[in-house]
Design a protein around this motif. Sequence first.
Motif, PDB file in Angstrom:
ATOM      1  N   ARG A 110      30.608  40.796  38.938  1.00 20.05           N
ATOM      2  CA  ARG A 110      30.402  40.897  40.248  1.00 20.05           C
ATOM      3  C   ARG A 110      29.847  42.081  40.783  1.00 20.05           C
ATOM      4  NH1 ARG A 110      35.887  39.849  41.531  1.00 20.05           N
ATOM      5  NH2 ARG A 110      36.274  41.456  39.824  1.00 20.05           N
ATOM      6  N   THR A 111      30.522  43.194  40.262  1.00 16.26           N
ATOM      7  CA  THR A 111      30.020  44.306  40.909  1.00 16.26           C
ATOM      8  C   THR A 111      28.610  44.389  40.664  1.00 16.26           C
ATOM      9  OG1 THR A 111      32.047  45.580  40.863  1.00 16.26           O
ATOM     10  CG2 THR A 111      30.179  47.014  40.641  1.00 16.26           C
ATOM     11  N   GLU A 167      32.791  49.854  45.192  1.00 21.57           N
ATOM     12  CA  GLU A 167      33.907  49.682  44.434  1.00 21.57           C
ATOM     13  C   GLU A 167      34.785  50.950  44.622  1.00 21.57           C
ATOM     14  OE1 GLU A 167      33.687  48.224  40.483  1.00 21.57           O
ATOM     15  OE2 GLU A 167      35.597  47.128  40.650  1.00 21.57           O
ATOM     16  N   ASP A 201      32.710  45.550  48.408  1.00 26.33           N
ATOM     17  CA  ASP A 201      33.145  45.288  46.835  1.00 26.33           C
ATOM     18  C   ASP A 201      34.876  45.777  46.708  1.00 26.33           C
ATOM     19  OD1 ASP A 201      33.620  44.988  44.079  1.00 26.33           O
ATOM     20  OD2 ASP A 201      31.532  46.121  43.627  1.00 26.33           O
ATOM     21  N   GLU A 202      35.468  44.592  46.562  1.00 24.08           N
ATOM     22  CA  GLU A 202      37.024  44.847  46.602  1.00 24.08           C
ATOM     23  C   GLU A 202      37.581  45.713  47.561  1.00 24.08           C
ATOM     24  OE1 GLU A 202      38.722  43.683  43.332  1.00 24.08           O
ATOM     25  OE2 GLU A 202      37.425  43.813  41.926  1.00 24.08           O
TER      26      GLU A 202
HETATM   27 MG   LIG Z   1      33.795  45.216  40.183  1.00 28.36          MG
END
Ligand SMILES: [Mg+2]
Lengths: 300, 244
Positions: B53-54, B97, B169-170
């Motif tokens: 995903r990242t 992230e 991201d997260e």
């Molecule tokens: Mg990630």
Amino acid sequence: MNVSLDLILAQMMLGLSAGVFYAMLSLGLAIIFGLLNVINFAHGALYMLGAFVALIGHSYIGPWLGYEDFQLGFWPALIVAPLLVGCFGMLLERTMLRRLYQFDHIYGLLLTFGIALMLQGFFTNYFNVSGTPYGGQPESLNGIVNLGFMYFPKFRLFAIVMSIVVCFLTWFVIERTRLGAVLRAGVENPKLVQAFGINVPLMVTLTFGFGVALAALAGVLAAPIYSVSPLMGANLIIVVFAVVVIGGMGSIMGAIVTGLTLGLIQGLTKAIYPPAANTVIFFIMVIVLLVRPAGLFGKE
Amino acid sequence: MPEQAQTQARGRELLRIEGLNAWYGESHILHGIDFTVNEGEVVTLLGRNGAGRTTTLKSILGLVDRRTGSIRVNGSEIIKQPTHRIARMGMLGYCPEDRGIFSRLNVDENLSLPPRLGDGGMSVDEIYQMFPNLAERRSSRGTQLSGGEQQMLAMARILRTGASVLLLDEVTEGLAPVIVQALGETIRSLKDRGLTIVLVEQNFRFAAPLADRHYIIEHGRVAETIEASEIETKKDRINQYLSV
Ligand SMILES: [Mg+2]
Ligand SMILES: Nc1ncnc2c1ncn2[C@@H]1O[C@H](COP(=O)(O)OP(=O)(O)OP(=O)(O)O)[C@@H](O)[C@H]1O
């Protein structure tokens, strides 16, 4: 020991006038290392190139071009030499250095070392290794001034003041302005800065150009003091690298302060124990390496 | 289906990714990702650790070593563009992230670092109203902030730029439930302002009520697309994929 205060002060002034060159060169090296991760071994040669632009502009270019009367004076040279040499530096960055960022430091170091040797070799071919005097020192800076404890050449005083002003302006721009913030961020995380929409590759080129221009400016300031020789940079850069090791790579203020201080210490040594004057900086370097390997201002 | 009608009403396609492959050095990480995001939507990329995903977000921005396929933002193909042009062409705001707060910059400088990409960004004053914690610490160095404060700063600085697509991201990782809740409200209010958001999340409970659509990523591919309306019916499948 019987050393008068006047002698000490006088030697410290002379030390300072060497120290400003250490400061300007190590400042440029620190800026370049910060963003490019390249230890620029060509820095001394580019300093030499700056001095030669002043010399050639003053004494040679007119005859070469067939305009015997044309001379590039000292004041214009202060602008023209950093610009020309800065552009040359940017060309080097774009065409060669850029290809090496992905590899280890050592490749950039080797490349710039090679460039330094080529530049030196080129000038050694055409100019006297023992030096050519620069005749362009402006009349307004001829003569000496009375500092109370000594008579000091006016030009050297000018070079000290100008270098210090340039160093602190550079510090100010980097540490206190928006442009500097972008640069500092780029040093820390270039990919993220680029992801925000900033043209980092261009910034890298300009930064290299600026660091190199600082060296060329120092070269122009040095031309009237020391004679202009193909090896002038090679001799100076060894001391400057010792300064960089002592100060630690990467800190702007660290580079300036260490350069000036070591010049002063060198002068002081000359007053107190002259035989050690040429080695004192290396002695300090050894101690710093043993006690604080990252340098006085460096981060571990 | 009424849901689909609603999706279409939300507007044109802002981001379209087709057959995206990405590499770090020799490791082939993404194997043909496809998804689309329309204007005003919140879309999530869900998946297990290491699913890619990242890497998907990084590939959009050109931060991987190599990528192939097609990435269209605002209708233009950007896969060949250098990173700094992608952010401007797509008006993309990226919250990485690791938060990416600069330690040599203070909070003010961190906040004003990203250049303006479009009109309609929040002013610094508005941002400090939205995140009062940051206002109190404007002159602290970025990395002297707490993790939660750094997360807010990382969000805040892209809101200033007028970016129209946010890649987050997260953003909830490692934050206290209260802060997660506050972030949820922030994202909802951004959605109400018409911003388009791609959320990479582990925290499905956080993402579920915010998103219009979920893409489940597995082994560098989109394994499943789930509309917000299908969450209940596909609950088991989701749990299986996320192993929660
Ligand atoms: Mg990630
Ligand atoms: N810089 C890198 N170099 C090599 N491989 C990497 C790199 N970054 C990530 N990977 C690999 O790529 C794969 C996908 O990583 P990615 O960071 O995209 O996962 P993710 O879905 O974001 O998971 P997480 O929940 O851990 O953040 C992983 O197998 C990881 O090991």
